[in-house]
Design an enzyme around this catalytic site. Sequence first.
Site, PDB file in Angstrom:
ATOM      1  N   HIS A   6       0.810  -1.220   0.000  1.00  0.00           N
ATOM      2  CA  HIS A   6       0.000   0.000   0.000  1.00  0.00           C
ATOM      3  C   HIS A   6       0.844   1.271   0.000  1.00  0.00           C
ATOM      4  O   HIS A   6       0.335   2.354  -0.275  1.00  0.00           O
ATOM      5  CB  HIS A   6      -0.999   0.004   1.179  1.00  0.00           C
ATOM      6  N   ASP A  35      -0.101  -7.567   1.356  1.00  0.00           N
ATOM      7  CA  ASP A  35       0.336  -6.181   1.535  1.00  0.00           C
ATOM      8  C   ASP A  35       1.855  -6.053   1.632  1.00  0.00           C
ATOM      9  O   ASP A  35       2.380  -5.294   2.448  1.00  0.00           O
ATOM     10  CB  ASP A  35      -0.325  -5.554   2.763  1.00  0.00           C
ATOM     11  N   SER A  41       4.735   2.717   7.771  1.00  0.00           N
ATOM     12  CA  SER A  41       4.364   1.545   6.977  1.00  0.00           C
ATOM     13  C   SER A  41       5.539   1.026   6.159  1.00  0.00           C
ATOM     14  O   SER A  41       6.208   1.780   5.455  1.00  0.00           O
ATOM     15  CB  SER A  41       3.210   1.892   6.035  1.00  0.00           C
TER      16      SER A  41
END
Length: 360
Positions: free
Chosen positions: A88, A118, A196
């Site tokens: 992402h 992911d 992230s």
Amino acid sequence: MPRKENVLLALIFIAAAVITGCLSAGRSLAYSGSSSALERLFKELKPGVVHVEVLGVTRLKNGALMPEEDIGTGFFINKNGDILTNFHVIGNAGKIYISFLKYKNLRASIVGTDPTSDIAVIHINPAGKTIEPLPLGNSDGLVVGQKVIAIGNPYNLYQTVTTGIVSGLKRSLFFPSARFYGNIIQTDAAINPGNSGGPLVDYEGKVIGINTAKLAGNAQNIGFAIPINLAERNIPELIKYGRVIRPWLGIEAIKITDNLSALLGIKYVKRGLLIEKVFPNSPADRAGLTAGNRLIAMKNINYIIGGDIITRINNRKVYSFSRLEEIISAFSPGQVIVLKIHRGKTIKYVKVRLASMPSL
């Protein structure tokens, strides 16, 4: 006698002072040791953690394109210049730039992506650069309460370190494309936008997770990380094929409950998975599974009824599509599974040879 008492009192005070000083020194030493251990870990890990900047475009509702910029984190997994991060973070990338140590704004290319888990692997040219890959640990051995460190670039604050513990294990987490069934790591180490893709590390300096999300809303100190063992299994395929090769059944289906089966007039099955669509030339199609053939609308929802209803896979109960995905994910393309299906009054056991999921 008074002189002796004074001497005795003086000795007592001196002893108390010495003990207090030793205890204070011990506390100071312990804290200093903990602090220096953290400093040492960060110094060792810092060269392998990278800042990720993504430039892309997003389409507005009116059709216009608008430039979009995003940030994240990644870390080197080998000396070849391969970097592991979240899908992402780079999924909508037009251009990707990497910065670490003295190297700034290096162009990176996408090697492989897997929206389902992911994760993504990106790459920079390693020629002439100092690259220190981070050692990967074993996330299967984690315990709740274990101390961990998160390194990343939250809100573009370069090389930020936060500490915490493993707050929980075997959590489930669902994104629009990613599905984690009871295997995600929960931590109270601060995870914010920009973290992230960064490493979650144990106190041995080994990566045990990939920081991926913070619980939305007003929740505090509830972050999540993808277990490194889950990602590590997929890395070779991402590098070799550019994607993860997953098993595929080839159906679309809806969950049947007691209430829904009554509303839809399904008499012989109370729980299971009603097949609405079978993809042409899919494993389900070749095995002869039947899709729905009649459309009905109920409470503004369209249902396609008349298809087979799956209730078990290899004798394991199926009560939702996510459950079906979870069970099938344990198999490989080419393996055969047995479905228990209900076709009207008839119960059948159908063998299906799974295939590779088609590329998006």
